[in-house]
Design an enzyme around this catalytic site. Sequence first.
Site, PDB file in Angstrom:
ATOM      1  N   ASP A 135       0.881  -1.157   0.000  1.00  0.00           N
ATOM      2  CA  ASP A 135       0.000   0.000   0.000  1.00  0.00           C
ATOM      3  C   ASP A 135       0.926   1.216   0.000  1.00  0.00           C
ATOM      4  O   ASP A 135       2.086   1.106   0.383  1.00  0.00           O
ATOM      5  CB  ASP A 135      -0.868  -0.046   1.261  1.00  0.00           C
ATOM      6  CG  ASP A 135      -1.819   1.135   1.355  1.00  0.00           C
ATOM      7  OD1 ASP A 135      -2.350   1.524   0.307  1.00  0.00           O
ATOM      8  OD2 ASP A 135      -2.010   1.665   2.457  1.00  0.00           O
ATOM      9  N   LYS A 136       0.446   2.394  -0.425  1.00  0.00           N
ATOM     10  CA  LYS A 136       1.347   3.563  -0.486  1.00  0.00           C
ATOM     11  C   LYS A 136       1.281   4.381   0.796  1.00  0.00           C
ATOM     12  O   LYS A 136       2.221   4.398   1.579  1.00  0.00           O
ATOM     13  CB  LYS A 136       1.025   4.432  -1.708  1.00  0.00           C
ATOM     14  CG  LYS A 136       2.012   5.605  -1.875  1.00  0.00           C
ATOM     15  CD  LYS A 136       1.702   6.451  -3.081  1.00  0.00           C
ATOM     16  CE  LYS A 136       0.562   7.410  -2.845  1.00  0.00           C
ATOM     17  NZ  LYS A 136       0.881   8.512  -1.893  1.00  0.00           N
ATOM     18  N   PHE A 171     -17.088  12.511   1.912  1.00  0.00           N
ATOM     19  CA  PHE A 171     -16.198  12.004   0.867  1.00  0.00           C
ATOM     20  C   PHE A 171     -16.600  10.579   0.500  1.00  0.00           C
ATOM     21  O   PHE A 171     -16.857   9.753   1.364  1.00  0.00           O
ATOM     22  CB  PHE A 171     -14.747  12.011   1.343  1.00  0.00           C
ATOM     23  CG  PHE A 171     -13.798  11.416   0.333  1.00  0.00           C
ATOM     24  CD1 PHE A 171     -13.369  12.166  -0.752  1.00  0.00           C
ATOM     25  CD2 PHE A 171     -13.378  10.095   0.445  1.00  0.00           C
ATOM     26  CE1 PHE A 171     -12.516  11.607  -1.699  1.00  0.00           C
ATOM     27  CE2 PHE A 171     -12.527   9.534  -0.495  1.00  0.00           C
ATOM     28  CZ  PHE A 171     -12.096  10.301  -1.573  1.00  0.00           C
ATOM     29  N   ASP A 190      -4.560   6.057  -4.309  1.00  0.00           N
ATOM     30  CA  ASP A 190      -4.165   7.423  -4.689  1.00  0.00           C
ATOM     31  C   ASP A 190      -4.119   7.611  -6.201  1.00  0.00           C
ATOM     32  O   ASP A 190      -4.278   6.667  -6.973  1.00  0.00           O
ATOM     33  CB  ASP A 190      -2.791   7.737  -4.070  1.00  0.00           C
ATOM     34  CG  ASP A 190      -2.588   9.225  -3.835  1.00  0.00           C
ATOM     35  OD1 ASP A 190      -3.362  10.013  -4.405  1.00  0.00           O
ATOM     36  OD2 ASP A 190      -1.669   9.592  -3.080  1.00  0.00           O
ATOM     37  N   ASP A 212      -7.197  -2.685   3.641  1.00  0.00           N
ATOM     38  CA  ASP A 212      -6.345  -3.737   3.073  1.00  0.00           C
ATOM     39  C   ASP A 212      -6.682  -5.118   3.630  1.00  0.00           C
ATOM     40  O   ASP A 212      -6.003  -6.085   3.318  1.00  0.00           O
ATOM     41  CB  ASP A 212      -4.859  -3.443   3.374  1.00  0.00           C
ATOM     42  CG  ASP A 212      -4.397  -2.141   2.768  1.00  0.00           C
ATOM     43  OD1 ASP A 212      -4.808  -1.862   1.626  1.00  0.00           O
ATOM     44  OD2 ASP A 212      -3.647  -1.405   3.412  1.00  0.00           O
TER      45      ASP A 212
END
Length: 1104
Positions: free
Chosen positions: A456-457, A580, A702, A821
Amino acid sequence: MEKEDLKVLNKGEEEEMELQGYRLCRWRLALVGLGVLCTGGFLLLLLYWMPEWCVKSTCTRTTARDAEVVLMRSTDEFRRWFLARVRVMLAPGSNPFHSLETQTTSPSSPSSPSCPFSSPIRYFTFHSTKYYWNDEMQNFEVLKRLFFGVNEIAVKVPSVFKLLIKEVLNPFYIFQLFSVILWSADEYYYYAVAIVFMSVISIATSLYTIKKQYIMLHDMVAAHSIVRVSVCRANNEIEEILSTDLVPGDVMVIPSNGTIMPCDAVLVSGTCIVNESMLTGESVPVTKTNLPNPVPGERGEETDSAYNTEEHKRHTLFCGTNVIQTRFYTGELVKAVVVRTGFSTAKGQLVRSILYPKPTDFKLYRDAYLFLLCLVAVAGIGFVYSIVLSVMNKVPAKTIIIESLDIITITVPPALPAAMTAGIVYAQRRLKRIGIFCISPQRINICGQINLVCFDKTGTLTEDGLDLWGVQRVENGSFHLSEENAYKENLVKSQFVACMATCHSLTKIEGQLSGDPLDLKMFEATGWILEEATEEETSLHNRIMPTVVRPPKQLLPPEPAELYELSSAYEIGIVRQFPFSSALQRMTVVARLLGEKRMDAYTKGAPEVVVSLCKKETVPENFAEVLESYTKQGFRVIALAHRRLESKLNWHKVQNISRDHIEANMEFLGLIIMQNKLKAETPGVLQDLHGAHIRTVMVTGDNMLTAISVARDCGMIPPQDTVIIADALPPHNGQAAKITWRYADKPSKISRLEKTQELYHFAMNGKSFAVIEEHFPDMLQKLVLHGTVFARMAPDQKTQLIEALQGVDYFVGMCGDGANDCGALKRAHGGISLSELEASVASPFTSRTPNISCVPSLIREGRAALITSFCVFKFMALYSIIQYISVTLLYSILSNLGDFQFLFIDIAIILLIVFTMSLNPAWKELVSRRPPSGLISGPLLFSVLTQILICLGFQTITFLWVRQQPWYTVWTPLTDVCNRSSHINVSDDNDTEVDDHNIQNFENTSLFYVSCFQYLIVAIVFSKGKPFRHHLLIWPFVLSAICLYIFLLFIMFHPVEGIDEFLEIVCVPFEWRVKLFLIIVVNAAVSVLVEKLCCKVKMFLSTK
């Protein structure tokens, strides 16, 4: 099997099963009962282990509709069998399935006694889910709306007795029980007691671990399983009931001081602030708003669409999540409609996946069973040989049976599983020492095979928080120069700053601002102050008091004294939030400046999305170039937009309007540029992984270009490599789906020589991934082989990517911070959660260190554990074969090894060596070579077979050579080849008594000495060090081996009468001891040389 009778359950889902119906057959049951009696209960055990045999031997085939028993088989690669009893319950109404569509939920409807008809409903329970027979569908299906049962995620902690029975009925323990009975019959009491002692410890440890896991899981769900809740009944009456009595359709009242949700429910009035860390792993409070409720007469497509958990996630309160606080109307309560209960809830599904996990498929374990079958085949040969030999020598029937069966227990070592587990237990302990916790120890071995890691980033490769790098405002359709911050007097009353100050989901919890880190940084950059109405203030008004934001007084321009009061009251109230949404990639708020009649809408989100909602004339022409320049540098870019709403939109209309009406014809305000710094450890760790030829992949939610930039910065994509973006478009207006290819940046002009070194990396976003998966499945396999960046990926797409990579034979590791995740962490071969929150219960590994340095550590420990498993398995196989050779040779002269000889070999040598040879820690660095994944490989089999032949050869030489010695004679208690006549009379009676089994003889003693040294020789030969483990010279193993060598050499060259009597060995001449020593030395030299040759051949083949 008739195809028309084969039903498919849960079609297209993860738990898809093939189902067949069976009816119990009396005569078959009687036959099976007779068989159970004749086999002493063994047939019953066999049917317990094999569900399909159990059903087919006791039942006859019938239609699924008339079935009394259903036999199911999973459609995944494991093809497991399950059985379930079909039960019947009486339901109200002539056809409850028809009346479902017209029934309305009321307190009396589930069990109304006034219903004159009752019809039988056939159902069975499987994995905590009820499946009902539907005549119209002609299949069993999950009918969550019909009989909901108790709203409880019941994790029953089984009693110790139940767990004990289940554990003891394992084939391995049954084999041990058989061995113990056999040894007791043969008067091998000491060894039988030793095995029983080991088994009891093993069972006790296993029971403790399983019980502990059940208790942990039970405690995890117990917090919300039974609580008192308020439910809104007819005529707005509030009734207090137990949460276990909740059913879908109930209107639940959320208390103002918060609660832990006992079910999944959708908000229909009011607002809640919820901590969802249990599900997402992210402890950031989330604001949940009520479902949109358009004004009557207005067109609202949302009202017509059915409720969908994924689409309406921002309005759903999930089971197990913590409602921190609520905001409500006067006279009205915060209400939510129950939509799912029990195991159907989000938390219920998570608990089910933990209770009923998929088996771990690993080549090592499959090969281990094959190897055991080979040992069983060898045992079969010995079994026949011993029977033939005994019959020829007219041995009594009882002795024939015992000695023949004894061969099987020698060949298949009962201590094998305990020995195999030792390396994993030690690895688990070492991982715990470096802050990596494991809930699935068997996965440690699989981690040794990992050759691809997905990261994951945000929060994993990069820092969790974002820093504001700068802002770039837009006026009159063109960009201003970038500015460091928006904390300026001249901007305080601008729409740009107003958008930054209002367009967020921040809230105050115990006086502290809390919410999404990005929102927090953005709001803090304005320097504004946020104020929320207290519960008391809210209750005084006839509507929700808005959250108010205002700038600090020092930022406001100086005003004349008479206007000072007016200027100090510059504040904006947030009237409505559209939270959001990851699907829409934006959030919007409706706000009103104090004293203004018209309201303003502010939107922030992904630049591509926000621009599509804006008037074209307000978007700068060079927007794409400016955005690309930032994203290429790895910045996170957020776009802002504004719209002045019509005066006719009053407060009530705004509360009920759909967001589509608001998010249109907006004015583009500019960009906020956030910097997401790489964690200090990231580049070094990725370099280590690349050096070990372990592929790395980024999978993030992202922006694509930001992700590519971070991939370049951290070294995932080398500077000289080219990135190709795959854009897939779904079918549209009769046109087929298509893929377009483009460079992420223009390929640099380089010489042809360098061009040959260049590599290509594919990148794609979640939408393209979904289209390619659906319309180009063959292409997907090629893309994942070279895909490095997967951006804008939804949580379920991350899981699908893991499956796609596993489909092309990768052993996949996944490292994430726990946020969204969970599915991917659970599905990967080795999932490592960097979050210690409750969501990590889905991940096999959890790291206390919040960076990716845990990944190489886990792979190194996995490799060490895997090599240890290979070493131990090879050693245990050789141990059983060496003992098998000794016993087979001694059977030829109607002799055997003595009870205490077996005891000394199995306890003092084997267990001591196994548990110390497993202690080798992992090698300090990752190497490019991977350990083999299975036992069935050429070099490995060659190594084992050559060592077997060497041991066989030297034992046979010893056996034959001792009989050729000039002093050799058939041993009797009076035999004195060592000239020790003074001691004979003392032990004459005892020796004669012991000699009934013909244990004491020269062949036995010679083979005992040689075989004992052979165990130690193969232990050293098979105990591998570099490049996966530290060298074998670790003190416990070396100390054990040296002590055993010294002891064996001592009793061989300096016989001690007490030891000789205990081990039932006889005195042999000194020259024969020297010859035995020479045999042992030559055996050791040959074994070491042959193993070195095997290693060289293996390395040659791997480099080739």
